[in-house]
Motif scaffolding. Structure first.
Motif, PDB file in Angstrom:
ATOM      1  N   GLY A 123      13.496  -3.188   3.712  1.00 13.45           N
ATOM      2  CA  GLY A 123      12.697  -3.245   5.101  1.00 13.45           C
ATOM      3  C   GLY A 123      12.299  -4.249   5.241  1.00 13.45           C
ATOM      4  N   PRO A 124      11.631  -4.836   6.070  1.00 16.45           N
ATOM      5  CA  PRO A 124      11.241  -5.427   6.986  1.00 16.45           C
ATOM      6  C   PRO A 124       9.450  -5.939   6.631  1.00 16.45           C
ATOM      7  CG  PRO A 124      11.690  -4.702   8.730  1.00 16.45           C
ATOM      8  CD  PRO A 124      12.298  -4.004   7.943  1.00 16.45           C
ATOM      9  N   PHE A 125       9.087  -4.669   6.210  1.00 16.61           N
ATOM     10  CA  PHE A 125       7.679  -4.335   6.444  1.00 16.61           C
ATOM     11  C   PHE A 125       6.926  -4.661   4.755  1.00 16.61           C
ATOM     12  CE2 PHE A 125       9.022  -1.811  10.125  1.00 16.61           C
ATOM     13  CZ  PHE A 125       8.265  -2.433  11.553  1.00 16.61           C
ATOM     14  N   GLN A 126       6.317  -4.022   4.874  1.00 17.58           N
ATOM     15  CA  GLN A 126       5.643  -3.798   3.066  1.00 17.58           C
ATOM     16  C   GLN A 126       3.777  -3.357   2.967  1.00 17.58           C
ATOM     17  OE1 GLN A 126       5.753  -5.956   0.051  1.00 17.58           O
ATOM     18  NE2 GLN A 126       8.074  -6.489   1.038  1.00 17.58           N
ATOM     19  N   GLY A 127       3.892  -2.051   2.541  1.00 14.63           N
ATOM     20  CA  GLY A 127       3.086  -1.236   1.972  1.00 14.63           C
ATOM     21  C   GLY A 127       2.643  -1.036   0.292  1.00 14.63           C
ATOM     22  N   THR A 128       1.195  -0.853   0.465  1.00  9.26           N
ATOM     23  CA  THR A 128       0.818  -0.586  -0.813  1.00  9.26           C
ATOM     24  C   THR A 128       0.367   0.848  -1.431  1.00  9.26           C
ATOM     25  OG1 THR A 128      -0.036  -2.481  -0.551  1.00  9.26           O
ATOM     26  CG2 THR A 128      -0.798  -1.463  -2.250  1.00  9.26           C
ATOM     27  N   VAL A 129       1.210   1.454  -2.124  1.00  7.99           N
ATOM     28  CA  VAL A 129       0.260   3.223  -1.757  1.00  7.99           C
ATOM     29  C   VAL A 129      -0.599   2.819  -2.367  1.00  7.99           C
ATOM     30  CG1 VAL A 129       1.140   4.795  -3.977  1.00  7.99           C
ATOM     31  CG2 VAL A 129       2.755   2.957  -3.474  1.00  7.99           C
ATOM     32  N   LEU A 153       1.606   7.921   0.154  1.00  8.07           N
ATOM     33  CA  LEU A 153       0.821   7.167   1.327  1.00  8.07           C
ATOM     34  C   LEU A 153       0.461   5.369   1.985  1.00  8.07           C
ATOM     35  CD1 LEU A 153      -1.130   7.926   4.210  1.00  8.07           C
ATOM     36  CD2 LEU A 153      -3.222   8.339   2.254  1.00  8.07           C
ATOM     37  N   LEU A 154       1.192   5.085   2.414  1.00  8.41           N
ATOM     38  CA  LEU A 154       0.849   3.461   2.133  1.00  8.41           C
ATOM     39  C   LEU A 154       0.401   3.340   3.550  1.00  8.41           C
ATOM     40  CD1 LEU A 154       4.800   3.262   2.400  1.00  8.41           C
ATOM     41  CD2 LEU A 154       3.672   3.414   0.025  1.00  8.41           C
ATOM     42  N   ASP A 155      -0.416   1.654   2.592  1.00  6.58           N
ATOM     43  CA  ASP A 155      -1.808   0.834   3.437  1.00  6.58           C
ATOM     44  C   ASP A 155      -0.349  -0.013   3.947  1.00  6.58           C
ATOM     45  OD1 ASP A 155      -3.765   2.189   3.697  1.00  6.58           O
ATOM     46  OD2 ASP A 155      -4.539   1.204   1.370  1.00  6.58           O
ATOM     47  N   THR A 156      -0.635   0.059   5.046  1.00  8.76           N
ATOM     48  CA  THR A 156       0.609  -1.441   5.816  1.00  8.76           C
ATOM     49  C   THR A 156      -0.225  -1.576   7.077  1.00  8.76           C
ATOM     50  OG1 THR A 156       1.285   0.244   7.323  1.00  8.76           O
ATOM     51  CG2 THR A 156       2.005   0.660   5.203  1.00  8.76           C
ATOM     52  N   LEU A 210       0.587  -1.811  10.006  1.00  2.12           N
ATOM     53  CA  LEU A 210       0.846  -0.935  10.998  1.00  2.12           C
ATOM     54  C   LEU A 210      -0.304  -0.235  10.587  1.00  2.12           C
ATOM     55  CD1 LEU A 210       3.833  -2.115  10.211  1.00  2.12           C
ATOM     56  CD2 LEU A 210       4.633  -0.933  12.087  1.00  2.12           C
ATOM     57  N   GLY A 211      -1.301  -0.088  10.067  1.00  3.06           N
ATOM     58  CA  GLY A 211      -1.769   1.566   9.082  1.00  3.06           C
ATOM     59  C   GLY A 211      -1.402   2.112   8.328  1.00  3.06           C
ATOM     60  N   PRO A 212      -2.630   3.539   8.088  1.00  2.00           N
ATOM     61  CA  PRO A 212      -1.368   4.367   7.285  1.00  2.00           C
ATOM     62  C   PRO A 212      -0.318   4.901   7.307  1.00  2.00           C
ATOM     63  CG  PRO A 212      -3.340   5.012   8.030  1.00  2.00           C
ATOM     64  CD  PRO A 212      -2.875   3.785   8.943  1.00  2.00           C
ATOM     65  N   ILE A 213       1.067   4.927   6.511  1.00  3.30           N
ATOM     66  CA  ILE A 213       2.098   5.401   6.698  1.00  3.30           C
ATOM     67  C   ILE A 213       2.321   6.418   6.043  1.00  3.30           C
ATOM     68  CG2 ILE A 213       4.559   4.725   6.748  1.00  3.30           C
ATOM     69  CD1 ILE A 213       3.880   3.962   8.980  1.00  3.30           C
TER      70      ILE A 213
END
Ligand SMILES: Nc1ncnc2c1ncn2[C@@H]1O[C@H](COP(=O)(O)OP(=O)(O)OP(=O)(O)O)[C@@H](O)[C@H]1O
Ligand SMILES: [Mg+2]
Length: 341
Positions: free
Chosen positions: A281-287, A300-303, A305-308
């Motif tokens: 997908g187009p977004f990146q998130g860090t666990v 729980l991802l730090d992104t 967009l905020g937490p996802i």
């Protein structure tokens, strides 16, 4: 909606100068099981008390079975009320507890015995008729309270968090019991809870309340799948809820382009954790955190967009804390919110 049986019309309820419920409109059909759902202090008990006749409305009307009852006294309404603390008479047997209200109404003899016996039987306590409340479990006591109200043949039975004193297993049992008794007798029932799972499991329709007003009325499926507001979405487990501004997802710090046009008139979009696609997908998130929940694992991802929160099949390889992954919030899966607030 089918025929109106109980109608609350622009009901405003206050304690002195404090308005607890404002301009509430609600129509309930005969035989419906309706759940009032909402956070502490939103006005659930206050609404119930006004239907029972224990609190006179500041304004508005209440109609039951074709008759206006706004100013009718509690004992003439034929409305039953079961509270969280079921207050059985400790010195009376189950039988006498259930018989109490009927005796007050002047019913006696064979008629009384028939009603009491069938009432006790309907809640599965036939063998316990001669016991005192202390000799019963919490769930059994709760069933006595239910039978005691049911034998009065109320037009509406109001239950204010009747299961909240019970442990988890008994609660499940009582839930099924309530539903069965309600379907068998056809009594119109309003049930207060702040447990969304209980409301979804039991009710024909759910009324979600917030701050003394109604946020949404719908079937359990509608409330669960089509929340209208950010509050309802959050309440029923959409943990990723965003405002939409000019067709972009708005967070407190940034705004993000969608992969396509936003649904017409939507003011927000919401995704359950399991709707989030993790791995592409187009977004990146860090666990930042992970928790195992049997069949699934939640991340729980730090992104940007905020937490996802993302939920994936627990059999998939796990992602380490600190690792970064692509993810998507698929537009097609999103619940469009007509209000964001
Ligand atoms: N006797 C009272 N006097 C003054 N204010 C009251 C009284 N009872 C309730 N309130 C206020 O009215 C509002 C609604 O209360 P209510 O008891 O209806 O909430 P509720 O939805 O039943 O909450 P809970 O889930 O905690 O039982 C709250 O703000 C509460 O503080
Ligand atoms: Mg309450």
């Amino acid at each position: 909606m089918s025929d109106a049986y109980l109608t609350l019309d622009k009901l405003t309820l206050a304690y002195g100068d404090t308005v607890a419920v404002k301009d509430l409109d609600l129509t309930i059909a005969k035989g419906e099981l309706v759940a009032l759902l909402g956070p502490s202090g939103c006005g659930k008990t206050t609404t119930m008390r006004s239907i029972a006749g224990l609190l006179a409305p500041a304004s508005g009307r209440i109609t039951l079975d074709g008759t206006e009852i706004t100013r009718v006294s509690a004992n003439k309404r034929n409305v039953g009320l079961v509270f969280q603390s079921y207050a059985l008479f400790p010195h009376l047997t189950v039988y006498e507890n259930v018989a109490f209200g009927l005796r007050l109404k002047g019913i006696g003899g064979k008629d009384l015995d028939t009603k009491v016996t069938s009432g006790i039987k309907s809640v599965g306590l036939a063998k316990f008729a001669d016991r005192k409340p202390v000799e019963l479990s919490g769930g059994q006591q709760q069933r006595v309270a239910l039978a005691r109200s049911m034998v009065m043949e109320p037009k509406v039975l109001l239950l204010d968090e009747p299961l909240s004193n019970l442990d988890a297993r008994l609660r499940l049992e009582m839930r099924a019991e309530l539903q069965r008794v309600q379907k068998e007798t056809g009594v119109t029932m309003i049930f207060v809870t702040h447990d969304q799972i209980e409301a979804l499991a039991l009710a024909d329709r759910i009324v979600v309340m917030l701050n003394g007003g109604i946020e949404q009325i719908g079937t359990p499926e509608e409330i669960y799948n089509k929340p209208v507001s950010a509050f309802v979405a959050d309440f029923v487990g959409f943990e990723n809820v965003f405002a939409l501004e000019n067709g972009k997802l708005a967070t407190s710090t940034t705004s993000v382009e969608l992969s396509g046009p936003a649904p017409q008139a939507a003011k927000g979009l919401a995704w359950r954790p399991r709707m989030v696609i993790l791995g592409s997908g187009p977004f990146q998130g860090t666990v930042r955190g992970t928790s195992f929940a049997g069949n699934t694992r939640e991340y729980l991802l730090d992104t940007p967009l905020g937490p996802i929160k993302a939920e994936v099949d627990a059999e998939l390889p796990t992602h380490a804390i600190g690792s970064t992954h692509a993810f998507d919030l698929p537009l097609a899966a999103a619940a469009p919110l007509s209000r964001y607030r």
